[in-house]
Design an enzyme around this catalytic site. Structure first.
Site, PDB file in Angstrom:
ATOM      1  N   CYS A  53      -2.802  -9.988  12.711  1.00  9.24           N
ATOM      2  CA  CYS A  53      -3.897 -10.925  12.981  1.00  9.24           C
ATOM      3  C   CYS A  53      -3.851 -11.294  14.467  1.00  9.24           C
ATOM      4  O   CYS A  53      -3.897 -12.453  14.826  1.00  9.24           O
ATOM      5  CB  CYS A  53      -3.810 -12.155  12.074  1.00  9.24           C
ATOM      6  SG  CYS A  53      -2.279 -13.063  12.207  1.00  9.24           S
ATOM      7  N   LYS A  65      -2.027 -11.206   0.415  1.00  9.83           N
ATOM      8  CA  LYS A  65      -2.342  -9.794   0.177  1.00  9.83           C
ATOM      9  C   LYS A  65      -1.610  -9.278  -1.064  1.00  9.83           C
ATOM     10  O   LYS A  65      -2.127  -8.427  -1.778  1.00  9.83           O
ATOM     11  CB  LYS A  65      -2.033  -8.975   1.429  1.00  9.83           C
ATOM     12  CG  LYS A  65      -2.982  -9.402   2.537  1.00  9.83           C
ATOM     13  CD  LYS A  65      -2.626  -8.973   3.897  1.00  9.83           C
ATOM     14  CE  LYS A  65      -3.479  -9.674   4.927  1.00  9.83           C
ATOM     15  NZ  LYS A  65      -2.851 -10.876   5.522  1.00  9.83           N
TER      16      LYS A  65
HETATM   17  C1  SAM Z   1       1.538 -12.060   8.812  1.00  8.02           C
HETATM   18  S1  SAM Z   1       2.762 -12.745   7.855  1.00  8.02           S
HETATM   19  C2  SAM Z   1       2.429 -12.084   6.283  1.00  8.02           C
HETATM   20  C3  SAM Z   1       1.279 -12.680   5.563  1.00  8.02           C
HETATM   21  C4  SAM Z   1       1.136 -12.164   4.146  1.00  8.02           C
HETATM   22  N1  SAM Z   1       1.051 -10.722   4.127  1.00  8.02           N
HETATM   23  C5  SAM Z   1      -0.059 -12.728   3.421  1.00  8.02           C
HETATM   24  O1  SAM Z   1      -1.093 -12.080   3.336  1.00  8.02           O
HETATM   25  O2  SAM Z   1       0.045 -13.850   2.906  1.00  8.02           O
HETATM   26  C6  SAM Z   1       4.180 -11.885   8.337  1.00  8.02           C
HETATM   27  C7  SAM Z   1       5.401 -12.117   7.490  1.00  8.02           C
HETATM   28  O3  SAM Z   1       6.407 -11.204   7.938  1.00  8.02           O
HETATM   29  C8  SAM Z   1       7.657 -11.776   7.650  1.00  8.02           C
HETATM   30  N2  SAM Z   1       8.660 -10.994   8.417  1.00  8.02           N
HETATM   31  C9  SAM Z   1       9.017 -11.115   9.714  1.00  8.02           C
HETATM   32  N3  SAM Z   1       9.935 -10.197  10.032  1.00  8.02           N
HETATM   33  C10 SAM Z   1      10.168  -9.473   8.906  1.00  8.02           C
HETATM   34  C11 SAM Z   1      11.021  -8.388   8.587  1.00  8.02           C
HETATM   35  N4  SAM Z   1      11.815  -7.843   9.488  1.00  8.02           N
HETATM   36  N5  SAM Z   1      11.007  -7.901   7.325  1.00  8.02           N
HETATM   37  C12 SAM Z   1      10.195  -8.446   6.381  1.00  8.02           C
HETATM   38  N6  SAM Z   1       9.368  -9.494   6.637  1.00  8.02           N
HETATM   39  C13 SAM Z   1       9.351  -9.986   7.876  1.00  8.02           C
HETATM   40  C14 SAM Z   1       7.475 -13.218   8.046  1.00  8.02           C
HETATM   41  O4  SAM Z   1       8.424 -14.037   7.412  1.00  8.02           O
HETATM   42  C15 SAM Z   1       6.038 -13.489   7.587  1.00  8.02           C
HETATM   43  O5  SAM Z   1       6.039 -14.096   6.329  1.00  8.02           O
END
Ligand code: SAM
Length: 453
Positions: free
Chosen positions: A231, A115
């Protein structure tokens, strides 16, 4: 596909007569998607240039389905950053968030960057994209994807939402919270998602989402927009996490997303939430050609900005930049305007109006131009990816079918003619990286870790 019993029971109760259709979709084939990088090429031109079997993704004008036989990850244009391989439903949040050139945008949970690269393309190199992720391992893919896409105005951070919000209060025009979730929508695409579901249960994910949303809200300007997406199908993580957020943030409201292209409404009744949550969107695998997703768009009430973020004046002396300026004079046709910043021996061009971020874990302060070595400047691969052929004095433009393209991407030295010194190596006019010409030999400067295998 064997779904967890507990999950099936829950979905049966929620979907009732629709359940059979839903569960049947797990037996069908997944859909493959790619999104054209409009920083490099327009979708129409792209379609003419490739022989993939493309058909449009209805909710994203740069998005296309491709066929399983196409293998777009093994194509030189992929290495030139002309497109990003992205699951079609995952293109929806970036398509719905109305990012305009010049905006200040935050992608709070950005890795691996699907994204972020979409939002970066919408910015058209103007304004700033903060791409943040808490995971030090996942951030590596984020860096690569942003750099391959040629985004010049990104700051990449590896921070907690709380620490970011202390420094960036009321700073952003648009924020994407693509939250960590239980991933139920990915069961068909990634069998690993089933395993993760067992370890990262719905409850744990709810708490992470509910914890980060207030920090995201704090960073949004009055009048700004925040898009929350997951998702997963679980109502607790979708309508539930947003209901909880809205209860504590009366200055936010739901902006209805048009229910077109197979987008289904949010289901507030599943969690006893407010009616406006029907304006959210659910992407169901039995209703669209894509995996399961949820998105909701929130608007923060207009008002005065109470916390003006301090933008420091960044100055690097001309003496320090002398070798860089010499490199520019010899090799580049344009003047790079803006603030420069030096970290170690790395030289960055910082996007406009970026606050002082000292003390935060900054992975990239902006466009990494190269490194200042003793008496010379060495341009980075990232710089090459952010340039266009007409921005450089010397280039070697190889046609797609030339075997030298793959040789170059494999890191080989090329026996080729060209101008002495730095050359931007391109395929059909699109930069792949640098090469340095010495006596009919092109020394290969392609990033070793990105090589074609
Ligand atoms: C659904 S994935 C994101 C996918 C990404 N937006 C994409 O389109 O490629 C969720 C992400 O949130 C990160 N995450 C988890 N807890 C978090 C936090 N407290 N702050 C920031 N990122 C976090 C994870 O490491 C993971 O990479």
């Amino acid at each position: 596909m064997k779904l967890p019993v507990q999950f099936e029971e829950k979905m049966k109760n929620l979907l009732k007569e629709e359940f059979n259709q839903y569960v049947k979709s797990f037996e069908e084939k997944r859909h493959y998607g790619l999104r054209v990088n409009t920083l490099k090429i327009e979708p129409d031109q792209f379609k003419e240039r490739v022989d993939f079997q493309l058909s449009p993704v209805p909710w994203c004008k740069e998005g296309f389905y491709y066929s399983e036989e196409d293998k777009p990850a093994k194509h030189p244009y992929y290495y030139a950053g002309l497109y990003y391989i992205q699951e079609p439903s995952a293109m929806a949040p970036g398509a719905v968030l109305d990012v305009q050139p010049g905006d200040k945008v935050l992608d709070l949970c950005a890795a691996p960057g699907g994204k972020s690269t979409q939002l970066g393309a919408k910015l058209k190199q103007e304004g700033v994209l903060f791409a943040n992720d808490i995971s030090a391992t996942r951030i590596k893919a984020l860096i690569k994807n942003i750099e391959m896409a040629g985004i010049r105005n990104a700051v990449i951070t590896n921070e907690t939402p709380e620490r970011l919000s202390e420094r960036l209060e009321e700073y952003f025009d648009k924020i994407l919270v693509d939250a960590p979730c239980s991933g139920e929508g990915m069961f068909r695409k990634e069998p690993q998602a089933l395993k993760n579901w067992e370890s990262h249960g719905v409850e744990k994910c709810c708490s992470m989402q509910r914890n980060m949303l207030p920090y995201a809200a704090k960073m949004l300007k009055p009048g700004g927009y925040m898009l929350y997406s997951t998702c997963t199908f679980s109502p607790e993580e979708n309508e539930g996490s947003i209901e909880e957020f809205l209860k504590n943030h009366p200055d936010f409201e739901v902006v209805p997303i048009p229910h077109e292209n197979g987008f289904a409404p949010g289901r507030p009744e599943w969690i006893g939430g407010r009616e406006s949550l029907r304006g959210a969107v659910r992407l169901w695998p039995h209703k669209v050609k894509g995996e399961g997703h949820f998105l909701v768009l929130l608007h923060k009430k207009e008002g005065e900005i109470k916390n003006k973020v301090f933008i420091p004046k960044r100055e690097v002396s001309d003496k320090v930049l002398e070798d860089f300026y010499n490199f520019m004079k010899e090799n580049i046709n344009v003047k790079l305007e803006g603030d420069f910043k030096i970290h170690g021996d790395n030289l960055y061009l910082v996007p406009k109006d970026v606050p002082d971020l000292n003390g935060l874990r900054i992975i990239r302060s902006g466009w990494l131009l190269g490194s200042l070595k003793k008496n010379r400047f060495e341009p980075s691969h990232v710089m090459a990816m952010g340039l266009t052929k007409d921005m450089v004095k010397n280039s070697i433009d190889l046609p797609l079918e030339d075997p030298n393209v793959i040789r170059y991407l494999k890191g080989e030295t090329l026996q080729i003619e060209g101008h002495k010194g730095w050359n931007l190596v391109c395929v059909d006019g699109y930069p792949l990286g640098w090469g340095k010409m010495q006596q009919n030999m092109l020394k290969n400067k392609y990033y070793p870790s990105w090589r074609w295998m």
